[in-house]
Every structure is written in structure tokens, then in C-alpha cells.
Design a protein around this motif. Structure first.
Motif, mmCIF file in Angstrom:
data_model
loop_
_atom_site.group_PDB
_atom_site.id
_atom_site.type_symbol
_atom_site.label_atom_id
_atom_site.label_comp_id
_atom_site.label_asym_id
_atom_site.label_seq_id
_atom_site.Cartn_x
_atom_site.Cartn_y
_atom_site.Cartn_z
ATOM 1 N N ASP A 267 0.829 -1.208 0.000
ATOM 2 C CA ASP A 267 0.000 0.000 0.000
ATOM 3 C C ASP A 267 0.865 1.260 0.000
ATOM 4 O O ASP A 267 0.530 2.255 -0.645
ATOM 5 C CB ASP A 267 -0.916 0.007 1.222
ATOM 6 C CG ASP A 267 -1.978 -1.072 1.157
ATOM 7 O OD1 ASP A 267 -2.200 -1.628 0.062
ATOM 8 O OD2 ASP A 267 -2.579 -1.374 2.215
ATOM 9 N N LEU A 268 1.977 1.201 0.728
ATOM 10 C CA LEU A 268 2.887 2.347 0.779
ATOM 11 C C LEU A 268 3.522 2.591 -0.586
ATOM 12 O O LEU A 268 3.655 3.744 -1.023
ATOM 13 C CB LEU A 268 3.961 2.087 1.835
ATOM 14 C CG LEU A 268 4.912 3.234 2.163
ATOM 15 C CD1 LEU A 268 4.158 4.431 2.718
ATOM 16 C CD2 LEU A 268 5.973 2.771 3.166
ATOM 17 N N ASP B 102 2.227 1.804 -3.484
ATOM 18 C CA ASP B 102 1.177 2.332 -4.363
ATOM 19 C C ASP B 102 0.928 3.814 -4.087
ATOM 20 O O ASP B 102 0.715 4.607 -5.019
ATOM 21 C CB ASP B 102 -0.124 1.551 -4.162
ATOM 22 C CG ASP B 102 -0.045 0.130 -4.688
ATOM 23 O OD1 ASP B 102 0.859 -0.152 -5.494
ATOM 24 O OD2 ASP B 102 -0.877 -0.696 -4.281
ATOM 25 N N ALA B 103 0.956 4.196 -2.809
ATOM 26 C CA ALA B 103 0.657 5.581 -2.445
ATOM 27 C C ALA B 103 1.806 6.524 -2.753
ATOM 28 O O ALA B 103 1.577 7.695 -3.085
ATOM 29 C CB ALA B 103 0.304 5.666 -0.959
ATOM 30 N N GLY B 104 3.038 6.028 -2.639
ATOM 31 C CA GLY B 104 4.188 6.909 -2.777
ATOM 32 C C GLY B 104 5.062 6.675 -3.986
ATOM 33 O O GLY B 104 6.096 7.330 -4.155
ATOM 34 N N ALA C 97 -7.558 10.097 8.907
ATOM 35 C CA ALA C 97 -8.067 8.813 8.424
ATOM 36 C C ALA C 97 -9.233 8.326 9.273
ATOM 37 O O ALA C 97 -10.233 7.801 8.753
ATOM 38 C CB ALA C 97 -6.941 7.773 8.413
ATOM 39 N N PRO D 175 -6.976 2.574 6.413
ATOM 40 C CA PRO D 175 -5.618 2.552 5.863
ATOM 41 C C PRO D 175 -4.836 3.808 6.213
ATOM 42 O O PRO D 175 -5.354 4.920 6.203
ATOM 43 C CB PRO D 175 -5.847 2.438 4.355
ATOM 44 C CG PRO D 175 -7.184 3.070 4.137
ATOM 45 C CD PRO D 175 -7.999 2.758 5.356
ATOM 46 N N ALA E 266 -1.430 4.124 4.872
ATOM 47 C CA ALA E 266 -0.319 4.262 3.934
ATOM 48 C C ALA E 266 -0.278 5.610 3.222
ATOM 49 O O ALA E 266 0.808 6.189 3.057
ATOM 50 C CB ALA E 266 -0.338 3.115 2.918
ATOM 51 N N PRO E 267 -1.400 6.180 2.765
ATOM 52 C CA PRO E 267 -1.308 7.492 2.113
ATOM 53 C C PRO E 267 -0.737 8.578 3.016
ATOM 54 O O PRO E 267 0.069 9.414 2.565
ATOM 55 C CB PRO E 267 -2.762 7.789 1.723
ATOM 56 C CG PRO E 267 -3.396 6.453 1.579
ATOM 57 C CD PRO E 267 -2.765 5.615 2.655
ATOM 58 N N ALA F 173 3.051 7.819 3.412
ATOM 59 C CA ALA F 173 3.785 8.140 2.185
ATOM 60 C C ALA F 173 4.042 9.637 2.090
ATOM 61 O O ALA F 173 5.145 10.068 1.704
ATOM 62 C CB ALA F 173 3.003 7.648 0.962
ATOM 63 N N ALA F 174 3.054 10.448 2.453
ATOM 64 C CA ALA F 174 3.242 11.897 2.417
ATOM 65 C C ALA F 174 4.300 12.337 3.419
ATOM 66 O O ALA F 174 5.121 13.226 3.135
ATOM 67 C CB ALA F 174 1.918 12.599 2.698
ATOM 68 N N THR G 144 7.799 11.579 2.079
ATOM 69 C CA THR G 144 8.203 12.548 1.062
ATOM 70 C C THR G 144 8.701 13.837 1.695
ATOM 71 O O THR G 144 9.657 14.457 1.216
ATOM 72 C CB THR G 144 7.027 12.847 0.123
ATOM 73 O OG1 THR G 144 6.618 11.637 -0.525
ATOM 74 C CG2 THR G 144 7.405 13.872 -0.922
#
Length: 300
Positions: free
Chosen positions: A19-20, A22-24, A152, A282, A284-285, A288-289, A292
Motif C-alpha cells: 500500500d505504501l 502504491d501511495a508513494g 483517516a 488505511p 499508507a497514504p 507516504a506523504a 516525502t
């Protein structure tokens, strides 16, 4: 062209790592690990890491058996030419013992932070259990980001719970319960909790008679013994309110805690910081942010 970050999941963390990625926009790698007959750990990085930025994913709900292989993976990545090695620990262990309460006690949060800081160039976690420390930077000497799960949780509650009334476990939770409530324009309150031991907890609630039509949502950062949520659910029932939805960030659920909470709740859900059947939210989004935005480690 700069290669994408390489995301290496430790055993049991493959779902979050996917998931990480995919998100990042990262690339998933593979770690092979097993135990020798004498109990020692064998570890091999099956994906080449030379010249790559590596993010190791390892929730630390079981830190004692998992830490050595995590350390070996970080050291192997650096020895094999990784340009950066960071840790994604959705749940970060050893945050409770942040002072010596009795003579001779080890301050394990400090010790663990020094170990992690010596192995990694950065750390991202979710809602660490900070009490007497204001920020991770007071413990960790590497760039460290504490992601808040509140957005979330708020999104899930909006989508799944009609007329929610948010209830926090104690006064320390007021700030983040309020943040969720304001995000979704819902009423909120907090309990008064008295803890006399690991399994001995009592709670008191303010007058909720004005919220009889609402769905109570008990929110906590960590569910371990589950005693706080069980006591709160029983108190809500005694006052004639509906069975609550129980939402937790870190679903540790020691022993039969999950079954005991299910018995008194309308529904039990959790964020996916620790793999568990209750996972519904979830992270992960958000992680991921944070990855970054995490600054590079200074090597001066």
C-alpha cells in the motif's frame, strides 16, 4: 534517472508495504529471513540495494523478537551500498517507560531510541505514545515524523457511523478527539480514567443525556488489555446508550482482549498500523506523504 525508493518489508509487513508503494510510487523489494536450528537469524536482501534509497517497513508490536532481524536488514542494506536507509514503523514500541519511576529502572524509551538512531537515517511512525516528551526529536537524533491518524479516522467515521458522538478515554486524548470531532462537525467528550494496574481500570463519563440518539464512538490510540474500552462500553450501556463503535489506532489486543471488546461493542475497527482482522482504516497514504516531506539526515 533517479530510481524509485526501494521499500523492503520485514516479515508480516508485506501488505502495508504494498500500500505504501502504491501511495508513494516506490518499488517493493524482498527480504529472506529464517531461523537457524540454534535460534540465530539468517537474513538476505534478495533485491539489490546498491545506489538505492531504502525504506524498511516494520511495525514494532513485537519488538523483542523482531528487533535483531530489523537491525541486520538495516546494516546489510548499508553495507551493500544503499545511499539512505529509513525506518517506517507504523507502530513504534518502547515509548511508555520514559522515566525511572523507581530506583534502578531502565529508561527503555531512551535506550531504544539510541539503537534506532544508530541504524537508520530517518523514522516515520504513527501517533507514538508520547507522554512526558513533546516530540520524537527529544528522543531520536535522526529526522523523525509522527503521522497523525486523525484524518483517516475522521474520514472513516464520516462514511460509516450515523450521528457519531466521539468519546476519548482520558483527558490526554482531548486534543486529538477534538480535532477529529471538529473535522466532521460531531459532538465529543472525554472520560475520567483511573488506572490502578495493568488490568484494573475504572472510568467516569459526563452527562450524555442530550446525545441519546447519537452513536457513541470510543476512540483510543492503543488497545492492549482492552479494559478501558470495556469499562466505557459497560458504563454507556448502564446509562441506556447504544452499543459503541470502538476505533483504535494501534490494535495490540493482548490475550482475549479483542473478543472481550467485541462482546460489548457494536463494531470494533482499527487502523492498519498493526496487522489485525479489525483493520479497516488505511494509513499508507498519510505515511507516504510524511516520507516525502521527511528531511535528509545531516551528516556533518
Amino acid at each position: 534517472m533517479t530510481p524509485r525508493p526501494l521499500i523492503l518489508p520485514m516479515p508480516g509487513n508485506e501488505g502495508f508495504a504494498r500500500d505504501l508503494a502504491d501511495a508513494g510510487g516506490g518499488e517493493i523489494g524482498t527480504v529472506e529471513t529464517r531461523r537457524f536450528p540454534d535460534g540465530e537469524t539468517y537474513l538476505r536482501l534478495l533485491t539489490p540495494v546498491a545506489g538505492r534509497a531504502v525504506d524498511l517497513v516494520a511495525t514494532l508490536a513485537g519488538p523483542d523478537p523482531d528487533f535483531l532481524r530489523l537491525a541486520f536488514a538495516a546494516d546489510a542494506a548499508r553495507a551493500q551500498g544503499a545511499v539512505r536507509v529509513r525506518l517506517v514503523a507504523p507502530y513504534l514500541a518502547y515509548m511508555r517507560q520514559d522515566k525511572a519511576f523507581r530506583p534502578g529502572e531502565a529508561v527503555t524509551s531512551d535506550s531504544f531510541a539510541r539503537l534506532i538512531s544508530s541504524l537508520f537515517d530517518g523514522l516515520v511512525t504513527v501517533d507514538p505514545h508520547l507522554h512526558r516528551r513533546a516530540a520524537l526529536s527529544e528522543l531520536y537524533s535522526i529526522p523523525a515524523a509522527a503521522v497523525q491518524a486523525a484524518p483517516a479516522l475522521a474520514d472513516w467515521i464520516t462514511a460509516e457511523v450515523p450521528r457519531p458522538l466521539l468519546i476519548g478515554p482520558d483527558s490526554e486524548s482531548a486534543q486529538w478527539v477534538q480535532a477529529i470531532a471538529e473535522r466532521i462537525s460531531a459532538p465529543w467528550t472525554v472520560m475520567e480514567k483511573t488506572r490502578r494496574g495493568d488490568y484494573d481500570v475504572s472510568v467516569e463519563l459526563p452527562d450524555l443525556s442530550g446525545h441519546a440518539i447519537c452513536t457513541p464512538v470510543l476512540i483510543d490510540d492503543i488497545a492492549s488489555s482492552g479494559r478501558t474500552m470495556i469499562a466505557a462500553a459497560n458504563l454507556l450501556a448502564a446509562r441506556g446508550l447504544a452499543r459503541p463503535v470502538c476505533a483504535v489506532v494501534h490494535p495490540l489486543f493482548a490475550g482475549d482482549a479483542f473478543a472481550r471488546i467485541q462482546a460489548v461493542a457494536a463494531r470494533v475497527v482499527s487502523c492498519d498500523s498493526v496487522p489485525h482482522p479489525s483493520n479497516a482504516i488505511p494509513l499508507a497514504p498519510l505515511v507516504a506523504a510524511a516520507l516525502t516531506a521527511l528531511p535528509e539526515r545531516s551528516r556533518t
